[in-house]
Design an enzyme around this catalytic site. Structure first.
Site, short mmCIF file in Angstrom:
data_model
loop_
_atom_site.label_atom_id
_atom_site.label_comp_id
_atom_site.label_asym_id
_atom_site.label_seq_id
_atom_site.Cartn_x
_atom_site.Cartn_y
_atom_site.Cartn_z
CB SER A 18 -1.06 -0.03 0.83
OG SER A 18 -1.80 -1.11 1.18
CB CYS A 19 2.49 3.13 3.04
SG CYS A 19 0.95 2.49 3.19
CD GLU A 24 -1.60 5.27 6.94
OE1 GLU A 24 -2.02 4.21 5.91
OE2 GLU A 24 -1.50 6.46 6.78
CB CYS A 54 -3.66 7.73 4.49
SG CYS A 54 -3.49 8.20 2.51
CB THR A 86 -11.88 2.20 -0.75
OG1 THR A 86 -12.14 3.46 -1.49
CG2 THR A 86 -12.67 1.84 -2.51
CG ASN A 104 1.68 6.90 4.78
OD1 ASN A 104 1.11 6.97 5.38
ND2 ASN A 104 0.33 5.88 4.43
#
Length: 1047
Positions: free
Chosen positions: A457-458, A674, A672, A860, A670
């Site tokens: 994801s990151c 976190e 977002c 999402t 990152n």
């Protein structure tokens, strides 16, 4: 003169928002009342005695308002009007009071007068509910016949029809007395004719009149033959199928289809209503796909009234999915066998469909096919299925190949590829995913089991101060973004504007132009065709270009120095806050003049920073700028409120509490905010995310600890497998992920869990639940990582880490306290569980992962499984949701369930919710205890949200995407909020949201009923029937509907 106490008072408006109390509004309302009653023109001065009376009554009302607010009561506009009424009587002004009461009663009466209470008397004598859509449908047919339209009706015509329908409905309401809300169908048709001619559509009106005459002749003939008029069930249209052939669909056939979709909810849904609504949009030659869409839209339109329609709409869309993927209706008798056969065929032919070619060889497909449970489809609401259909299901040449259960199984198979017993683990993973207990992040859902299994994801990277590395990182961003990764870039090392370039003896243009290139690259490279790339750029607040950095997102100024598409975040050392508290100065440097400063934190940073300030004083450093810390802070807050950026992230707690302090420095977060991992020139930090659904673990009045433990154990195993299975777009990402094996286990549905437990977010009980749930997750996540380390070995850089030194996340709070001092750290350190067994496990087996826990936004994936995002409070109890398939209104199902039990969920309540923008505070029928439980985000004091976050932060080893909310922020409130977040030990914050961000759709709220026309106007204004458009959105998260990089 207004005293300080009065200035501090706030009242609740009709839109549910708290606003400053203003005595002038009371004076103006009273003046208007006196002028109206005593018939004094606006341009005439008031007699001295009347003006004196108004001032006296205003003073008395203000005094009462201030006293009630001082006593801790919530004062609404309606309550103030009651006080005005009372004071008018007390002061002997009965005539003004009487007119005032009559006016207020008129407004209340209007609330009960609505087309929703109208009935239509049909020609056969039966009485049915009035349905404006029937008028729209009749008008559309008339327009289409006049214009000889083929295919879909043009949008311009639809807009004209909408306006006509609204005028017709208003005219019908005027015709119906309050006592008998019934109207003849012939009268309605007369009004339609008149309105068509009023606006000049003479040709359409003529055709409509001729049509009515023809229908009348048909009815006369039937009566002569002794036959009765056809019922609506015999209406039919010609439907155009995909292959070009046509067939007839009758009203009764459609009713039978919709009745099946509604069969699970016989008490709450009405198939006949949906049939009428859908049929009203049909035309001769309508496409098959448009028939399906009309049915779904009909169900979707009713979700705001009855949440069960969300499952009806889901069922209708599921039927589309099954027909598209399997070629069979979901109601087919042999569906399960067809599903099994299709799954095996799909996997076997996977090469054609971009699947991992190994899937067909490595798994027992028969066992997997038998393990899938189609009844789990029924868990999905409409939004979940629509999201999967639009974004997640694998497709080939525009045709979806997956059903929901095949989708979950494909993801599970991809995550089990490196297991010994692949089939058994795939079934275990499938059972966890398909029951909504845990959901991996979007990149994993997109790509697990696919040819290119980019599941992370990151990504976090740092940029070095040379052109080769600058453009290498930009190119890396493009490659990482291509495969749906969200990126955080640290740009602090780049020399500032005006710094010397030794190679050319020129001067640098600083960091801003390179961020502009990064911005344009993110836009140019979309994520697998699903959306544009997503990047967040970080800069430390002592960088000399920081003030220009603050303005990157502004809509004014030199466009060459603006970056509207990347997100920006401030990386703030504790020393800045200390200077702010001391009202001291802050020095901005060029990084090439202050070596080591960016890599330092804590006491070492303070020592270096002060040393470089001394060099400024001695003239050794010439390129610098001194600013007042307060002035810079004010500018940071101003830009944050104006543009939503830069986010506030805190350098020292992120580093001091990092488990990997022996292997480098955390230089940024990152996309977002976190993820907090080390990155360097040779390592691009990588994190793999997934979130636990807290709602699925609530039993009775608490958490099911055993079930949560099992979920976490399996989830951590899946996340660990991601690291080994993953496709890595860059060498630096691969090396970092294999060396440190970071994962980010988070949560979603926190607010849902509170609702299930009857707990308000604004309460100590919520704080305790945040604490306890986070402790359990931390406990069992660390245990799962230890057991995996026993089975598979520790991560390679484990030696020397805080884990290795016997320090768990809870222990590192003391390290931060030692540096900051007790006054600047207000974190709770209590615990409920016995942590000695975990300490022993870590000591015996080590850890499989360098970092374990991070709370992502889940924008999402929470929609897929139908829960609230992440740790977010409820934004509104009624809000408009947008996705690739359009907009629709979603209500709070927990609230409606409570209101139904109280017997107060009805059309008026829905109308009130819309009018008050999804807030409950001013709806008198709702009990106070429910209002407290169902406070919305802007009604919850930020301190509660921050305290809940602080309790989580003590247990999790990375960060949390924490949005903060203020209904009407000002500088002081903003400053206090972010200083509180820092003092409470948070590592990062995310978006600041203001209440002007959005309002509930009011297209179906009669604004005349709500008195939006001038306050004392006695007659209905010409503008009373207009539609209220939603307010323009203020700067908020552009990733609101699907931050696909991080969830």
């Amino acid at each position: 003169m207004v005293d300080l106490q009065e200035k501090q008072c706030t009242i609740v408006k009709r839109n549910g928002m708290f606003v400053p109390f203003d005595r002038n509004r009371i004076f103006q309302a009273l003046e208007a009342a006196f002028r109206d009653t005593r018939r004094i023109d606006d341009h005439m001065p008031l007699p001295e005695d009347l003006e004196s009376s108004i001032r006296s009554i205003t003073h008395q009302v203000v005094k009462e308002v201030v006293q009630k607010i001082t006593d801790g009561q919530v004062v609404t506009v309606e309550r103030i009007q009651d006080m005005v009424e009372s004071q008018l009587y007390v002061n002997g002004l009965q005539d003004v009071a009487r007119d005032y009461i009559v006016y207020r009663d008129d407004r209340k009466a209007h609330r009960k007068k609505s087309w929703q209470s109208l009935s239509v008397v049909r020609r056969c004598g039966t009485v049915v509910h009035f349905n404006p859509m029937k008028i729209s449908a009749a008008l559309e047919k008339a327009f289409r016949a006049t214009d000889k339209t083929e295919g879909m009706t043009p949008s311009s015509v639809r807009e004209e029809i909408n306006a006509l329908t609204q005028n017709i409905v208003a005219e019908i309401e005027e015709c119906c007395p309050q006592q008998d809300r019934r109207i003849d169908i012939e009268k309605i048709q007369d009004i339609v004719e008149q309105q068509l001619m009023v606006v000049g559509h003479y040709a359409v009106a003529k055709n409509y009149i001729l049509y009515r005459e023809a229908r009348a002749r048909v009815r006369d003939n039937r009566e002569e033959d002794g036959s009765t008029e056809k019922t609506i069930a015999e209406e039919a249209v010609e439907v155009l199928s995909k292959d070009g052939s046509t067939y007839t669909m009758t009203h009764s056939q459609l009713l039978a289809h919709l009745a099946r979709a509604c069969s699970r909810f016989p008490e709450t849904t009405d198939a006949a209503l949906l049939t009428d609504m859908a049929f009203a949009n049909f035309y001769s030659g309508i496409k098959e796909s448009e028939v399906v869409l009309a049915c779904i839209m009909a169900a979707r339109a009713n979700i705001e009234k009855e949440p069960d329609y969300a499952f009806v709409a889901a069922e209708l869309l599921l039927d589309v999915v099954y027909k598209e993927a399997l070629g069979k209706s979901k109601y087919a008798e042999d569906l399960e066998q067809a599903h099994r056969d299709h799954f095996k065929r799909y996997i076997a032919e996977g090469d054609t469909y971009r699947l991992n070619a190994e899937l067909k060889h490595l798994f027992d497909l028969d066992a997997l096919a038998d393990a899938m449970d189609l009844s789990r489809d029924l868990q999905f609401s409409y939004m979940g299925i629509q999201n999967l259909y639009d974004r997640y299901f694998n497709h080939h040449e525009g045709c979806r190949l997956e059903t929901p259960q095949i989708f979950w199984m494909r993801v599970a198979m991809g995550l089990a590829l490196n297991e010994q017993d692949k089939t058994s683990w795939a079934i275990t993973f499938y059972n966890l995913l398909s029951t909504f207990r845990y959901t991996p992040a979007t990149p994993t859902l997109f790509n697990s089991g696919m040819r290119h299994s980019q599941l992370s994801s990151c990504y976090l990277s740092t940029v070095q101060d040379n052109l080769v590395n600058i453009y290498k990182v930009i190119a890396d961003n493009a490659m990482l973004s291509k495969w749906a990764g969200g990126i955080g870039n640290d740009w602090t090392a780049i020399r500032a504007t005006g710094a010397l370039i030794k190679g050319t003896n020129g001067r640098s243009q600083g960091v801003i132009p390179f961020i502009k290139v990064t911005n344009d690259t993110a836009v140019a490279v979309n994520q697998g065709g699903k959306r544009k790339g997503a990047v967040c750029v970080y800069l430390e607040v002592w960088h000399l270009d920081y003030e220009d950095f603050l303005e990157l997102r502004k809509n004014t100024g030199d466009e060459r120095r603006r970056a509207h598409d990347v997100n920006i975040a401030s990386w703030i050392p504790d020393l800045f806050f200390k200077r702010l508290q001391q009202k001291g100065t802050w020095t901005l440097f060029s990084p090439d003049d202050v070596p080591g400063l960016h890599d330092a934190y804590g006491e070492e940073f303070e020592r270096l920073y002060e040393e470089y300030e001394r060099k400024v004083d001695t003239g050794e450093i010439r390129l610098f700028k001194k600013v007042e810390a307060e002035d810079l802070w004010r500018k940071m807050l101003s830009m944050l409120f104006e543009t939503g950026h830069p986010w506030m992230t805190f350098k020292d707690p992120s580093n001091i509490r990092s488990a990997q302090d022996h292997k480098g420095v955390v230089r940024c977060s990152n996309l977002c905010t976190e993820i907090l991992l080390n990155c360097s020139e040779t390592e691009t930090a990588v994190c793999n995310l997934g979130s636990i659904n807290l709602v699925q673990h609530i039993v009775g009045d608490g958490l099911d600890e055993e079930k949560l433990s099992e979920t976490i154990s399996i989830a951590v195993r899946m996340l660990d497998n991601v690291i080994d299975i993953n496709f890595y777009p860059t060498k630096e990402a691969k090396e970092a992920n294999f060396a440190h094996r970071a994962i980010g286990l988070g949560v979603m549905g926190f607010q849902d869990a509170l609702y299930k437990l009857d707990i308000s977010y604004a309460s100590q009980e919520a704080v305790e639940f945040a604490d306890y749930s986070s402790e359990l997750i931390s406990y069992y996540a660390i245990q799962a990582s230890c057991l995996l380390a026993k089975e598979r070995g520790t991560y390679s850089s484990y030696k020397g880490s805080k884990w290795d030194r016997g320090l768990l996340p809870i222990d590192t709070i003391q390290l931060l306290a030692n540096y900051r001092g007790e006054a600047n750290l207000q974190m709770d350190t209590s615990s409920r569980k016995d942590w000695e067994p975990i300490r022993s496990l870590v000591k015996e087996h080590g850890m499989r992962h360098c970092q374990l826990m991070a709370i992502a936004p889940t924008a999402t994936i929470s929609n897929i499984i139908g829960v609230t995002q992440s740790i977010e409070p409820t934004y509104k109890h009624l809000f408009v949701k947008s996705n690739l398939s359009g907009e629709f209104t979603i209500p709070n199902v927990y609230l409606i369930e409570k209101l139904k039990k109280l017997g107060i969920w009805d059309a008026d309540m829905l109308d009130d919710l819309k009018y008050f923008d999804g807030s409950l505070l001013e709806i008198e029928r709702i009990p106070d205890h429910l209002k407290h439980i169902f406070l919305t985000a802007f009604e919850i004091e930020p301190e509660w949200i921050i305290e809940c976050a602080s309790r989580r932060q003590k247990w999790i080893d990375m960060g949390q995407s924490l949005n903060l909310y203020l209904a009407q922020p000002d500088g002081k409130k903003l400053s206090n909020m972010y200083l509180t977040a820092w003092k409470k030990g948070l590592k990062t914050t995310y978006y600041l949201r203001s209440s002007s961000a959005t309002t509930v759709e009011k297209s179906f709220v009669d604004i005349n009923k709500r008195g939006i026309q001038p306050r004392w106007m006695k007659n209905k204004s010409a503008s009373a029937g207009i539609i209220v458009e939603r307010a323009k959105k203020a700067p908020v998260c552009s990733l609101e509907e699907g931050c696909e990089a991080c969830q």
